[in-house]
Design a protein around this motif. Sequence first.
Motif, PDB file in Angstrom:
ATOM      1  N   SER A 116      -6.259   2.360  -4.518  1.00  0.00           N
ATOM      2  CA  SER A 116      -7.112   2.818  -3.432  1.00  0.00           C
ATOM      3  C   SER A 116      -7.209   1.761  -2.353  1.00  0.00           C
ATOM      4  N   GLN A 117      -7.102   2.230  -1.136  1.00  0.00           N
ATOM      5  CA  GLN A 117      -7.201   1.332   0.017  1.00  0.00           C
ATOM      6  C   GLN A 117      -8.456   1.677   0.771  1.00  0.00           C
ATOM      7  N   ILE A 118      -9.249   0.684   1.006  1.00  0.00           N
ATOM      8  CA  ILE A 118     -10.473   0.921   1.747  1.00  0.00           C
ATOM      9  C   ILE A 118     -10.520  -0.007   2.944  1.00  0.00           C
ATOM     10  N   LEU A 119     -10.615   0.588   4.107  1.00  0.00           N
ATOM     11  CA  LEU A 119     -10.700  -0.201   5.331  1.00  0.00           C
ATOM     12  C   LEU A 119     -12.004   0.132   6.040  1.00  0.00           C
TER      13      LEU A 119
END
Lengths: 126, 126
Positions: free
Chosen positions: B113-116
């Motif tokens: 998961s990528q969270i920006l």
Amino acid sequence: MGVIRKTKSVEALLNEFNQGQEAISAKQLIEQLDSKFNKTTIYRVLDRLEEDGVLHSFLGKDGLKWYAKCNGCSASKHKDVHPHFQCLKCGKVDCLSINMPIPHIPNRKVEVSQILIQGLCEQCFV
Amino acid sequence: MGVIRKTKSVEALLNEFNQGQEAISAKQLIEQLDSKFNKTTIYRVLDRLEEDGVLHSFLGKDGLKWYAKCNGCSASKHKDVHPHFQCLKCGKVDCLSINMPIPHIPNRKVEVSQILIQGLCEQCFV
DNA sequence: AATATAATGCAACTAAGTTGCGATAACAAA
DNA sequence: TTTGTTATCGCAACTTAGTTGCATTATATT
């Protein structure tokens, strides 16, 4: 100013998104509608639909731009702040209707957050 | 196989990342080191450092590739799964050392998961 | 039907990142 | 130190998603 006109390209794109709830990448739309519309047109219609709150956009895992239908957005405000899911097997991308609270971060102001979850979708997760 | 050699470009890049904890985009590194190294070299060194678990990479809000130092990663496994923060005013990007649990999603398997998170950083949030 | 202007198509462009390949430099072994 | 292996480098050419300018066409309004 800028009333969106019901042109053939607008209809065609809306039709694509009404086939289902999945997100579609600009790239895919361009390939799919290549014989009917110029890619510039497609990019511009997507822009317009997003501005009008019909679609929202986000970046997939490779930095490609994806679009999906909005629920409860307006031209003035995109309320859609939800995670997106990209299947690592079949490539399908869709919106997750789950709520992911962004924790408060000391001394910073959070304005937007993008969450992209990758894994196996319902079809691919046997 | 593939022992990473201590070349001038590797040293120069490591030095950049040791100036602080901030993330640096490939684009910025290329501009910064333009007189000393070819952009191809920089891309390749960044690749190698990531493979070796020295750096990790992620995409910023415009789809540009950013790199930051790893903490506790190895060549075999990148343990760094944390949100990244991009300041909308000054452009600074860094890693947040907060834990963001990814909720379980029914019938899917979550792998990455990528969270920006975007907003104002400590310096810009007055 | 006339008009204003939004929308389109085309070609040329931008920019991040990649690839192939011959030349060079690290590093280990002799 | 010298040599040999091969990782790494630099260059130029390429790829590709997306953008821009502009002349033409189509939509909607009067």
